[in-house]
Design a protein around this motif. Structure first.
Motif, PDB file in Angstrom:
ATOM      1  N   ALA A 192      25.338  18.552  28.340  1.00  0.00           N
ATOM      2  CA  ALA A 192      25.465  17.311  29.100  1.00  0.00           C
ATOM      3  C   ALA A 192      24.494  17.343  30.281  1.00  0.00           C
ATOM      4  CB  ALA A 192      26.896  17.151  29.593  1.00  0.00           C
ATOM      5  N   PHE A 193      23.812  16.220  30.529  1.00  0.00           N
ATOM      6  CA  PHE A 193      22.845  16.122  31.625  1.00  0.00           C
ATOM      7  C   PHE A 193      23.300  15.095  32.644  1.00  0.00           C
ATOM      8  CE2 PHE A 193      20.101  18.357  28.805  1.00  0.00           C
ATOM      9  CZ  PHE A 193      19.127  18.936  29.598  1.00  0.00           C
ATOM     10  N   GLU A 194      22.914  15.330  33.876  1.00  0.00           N
ATOM     11  CA  GLU A 194      23.111  14.378  34.971  1.00  0.00           C
ATOM     12  C   GLU A 194      21.734  14.195  35.611  1.00  0.00           C
ATOM     13  OE1 GLU A 194      24.650  15.388  39.243  1.00  0.00           O
ATOM     14  OE2 GLU A 194      26.381  14.958  37.967  1.00  0.00           O
ATOM     15  N   VAL A 195      21.280  12.958  35.731  1.00  0.00           N
ATOM     16  CA  VAL A 195      19.962  12.674  36.306  1.00  0.00           C
ATOM     17  C   VAL A 195      20.149  11.665  37.418  1.00  0.00           C
ATOM     18  CG1 VAL A 195      17.624  11.851  35.842  1.00  0.00           C
ATOM     19  CG2 VAL A 195      18.909  13.010  34.035  1.00  0.00           C
TER      20      VAL A 195
ATOM     21  N   ALA B 249      22.175  20.165  34.325  1.00  0.00           N
ATOM     22  CA  ALA B 249      22.612  20.289  32.939  1.00  0.00           C
ATOM     23  C   ALA B 249      23.613  21.420  32.830  1.00  0.00           C
ATOM     24  CB  ALA B 249      21.427  20.550  32.025  1.00  0.00           C
ATOM     25  N   ASP B 250      24.681  21.186  32.087  1.00  0.00           N
ATOM     26  CA  ASP B 250      25.675  22.219  31.828  1.00  0.00           C
ATOM     27  C   ASP B 250      25.169  23.078  30.672  1.00  0.00           C
ATOM     28  OD1 ASP B 250      27.349  21.249  33.801  1.00  0.00           O
ATOM     29  OD2 ASP B 250      28.471  19.972  32.426  1.00  0.00           O
TER      30      ASP B 250
ATOM     31  N   VAL C 295      10.374  17.887  29.261  1.00  0.00           N
ATOM     32  CA  VAL C 295      11.083  18.364  28.081  1.00  0.00           C
ATOM     33  C   VAL C 295      11.840  19.635  28.460  1.00  0.00           C
ATOM     34  CG1 VAL C 295      10.895  19.187  25.696  1.00  0.00           C
ATOM     35  CG2 VAL C 295       9.344  17.409  26.528  1.00  0.00           C
ATOM     36  N   ILE C 296      13.150  19.607  28.221  1.00  0.00           N
ATOM     37  CA  ILE C 296      14.003  20.759  28.483  1.00  0.00           C
ATOM     38  C   ILE C 296      14.586  21.187  27.143  1.00  0.00           C
ATOM     39  CG2 ILE C 296      16.029  21.608  29.718  1.00  0.00           C
ATOM     40  CD1 ILE C 296      15.548  19.291  31.728  1.00  0.00           C
ATOM     41  N   SER C 297      14.304  22.419  26.745  1.00  0.00           N
ATOM     42  CA  SER C 297      14.799  22.903  25.465  1.00  0.00           C
ATOM     43  C   SER C 297      15.284  24.333  25.611  1.00  0.00           C
ATOM     44  CB  SER C 297      13.713  22.807  24.391  1.00  0.00           C
ATOM     45  OG  SER C 297      12.569  23.528  24.792  1.00  0.00           O
ATOM     46  N   GLY C 298      16.095  24.741  24.668  1.00  0.00           N
ATOM     47  CA  GLY C 298      16.621  26.093  24.704  1.00  0.00           C
ATOM     48  C   GLY C 298      17.567  26.330  23.555  1.00  0.00           C
TER      49      GLY C 298
ATOM     50  N   GLY D 289      23.493  26.837  18.997  1.00  0.00           N
ATOM     51  CA  GLY D 289      22.281  26.354  18.359  1.00  0.00           C
ATOM     52  C   GLY D 289      21.227  25.965  19.368  1.00  0.00           C
ATOM     53  N   ALA D 290      20.172  25.382  18.865  1.00  0.00           N
ATOM     54  CA  ALA D 290      19.043  24.965  19.694  1.00  0.00           C
ATOM     55  C   ALA D 290      19.224  23.516  20.119  1.00  0.00           C
ATOM     56  CB  ALA D 290      17.748  25.129  18.919  1.00  0.00           C
ATOM     57  N   PHE D 291      18.654  23.191  21.274  1.00  0.00           N
ATOM     58  CA  PHE D 291      18.687  21.819  21.759  1.00  0.00           C
ATOM     59  C   PHE D 291      17.342  21.492  22.378  1.00  0.00           C
ATOM     60  CE2 PHE D 291      19.700  24.309  25.466  1.00  0.00           C
ATOM     61  CZ  PHE D 291      19.051  23.657  26.498  1.00  0.00           C
ATOM     62  N   SER D 292      17.053  20.221  22.483  1.00  0.00           N
ATOM     63  CA  SER D 292      15.849  19.750  23.156  1.00  0.00           C
ATOM     64  C   SER D 292      16.103  18.340  23.667  1.00  0.00           C
ATOM     65  CB  SER D 292      14.653  19.747  22.202  1.00  0.00           C
ATOM     66  OG  SER D 292      13.484  19.338  22.889  1.00  0.00           O
TER      67      SER D 292
END
Length: 174
Positions: A54-57, A68-69, A88-91, A112-115
């Motif tokens: 989850a993101f907060e902007v 981001a959590d 771009v934020i990925s991990g 898993g992976a996220f982007s």
């Protein structure tokens, strides 16, 4: 190992209570089910759903702030890239190892992976971006560039031709 979710000789709850079954069906998310099919993950076992943080902007007068959590994500598994106006934020968050003799009664954690990609407005200072991962929360600050100060121009100080105005320091015509 015993199954603690069901008592011997009892009727399963959903067969006994049609309202529980209806509520279960109303909570079904067809998009999540399709994403599980596309990713090759079926059933309710480990890895059944993809990890999606989850993101907060938010925007302040001085910066754009992203939070981001990311519980369980290590710094080495996180990649942040800023190219032009695109962030771009990925991990990835890796699944824990399980043994064959383990029996899960509930498995709701996802791995898993996220982007995630964000398009930023003009005015971000890419040289002063800061990122910090603490207690499973990513704090990313993208400061804004200092605004160009407006400059006042007095009438009669420009050196326009044919206007009859003279710029300071000009010699009078003879």
């Amino acid at each position: 190992m015993a199954d603690i979710t069901r008592r011997e000789g009892s009727i399963p709850r959903r067969e006994r209570d049609p309202f529980s079954r209806m509520q279960e069906l109303m909570g079904w998310d067809p998009l999540e089910a399709m994403s599980q099919l596309w990713s090759g993950q079926r059933g309710g076992g480990p890895g059944a759903s993809a990890f999606s943080p989850a993101f907060e902007v938010k925007e302040t007068k001085d910066a754009f702030i992203f939070k981001a959590d990311l519980p369980g994500v290590r710094e080495k598994d996180l990649d942040i890239a800023l190219t032009g106006d695109r962030l771009v934020i990925s991990g990835k968050r890796e699944a824990e190892k399980t043994e064959d003799d383990e029996h899960f009664f509930s498995y709701e954690r996802s791995f898993g992976a996220f982007s995630r990609a964000f398009t930023l407005p003009e005015g971000v200072d890419p040289d002063h971006v800061s990122a910090n991962l603490q207690d499973g929360v990513l704090h990313l600050t993208l400061p804004k560039v200092a605004e160009v100060k407006s400059r006042r121009i007095k009438v009669g100080t420009s050196s326009g031709s044919g206007t009859g105005a003279s710029a300071p320091g000009d010699k009078p015509k003879a």
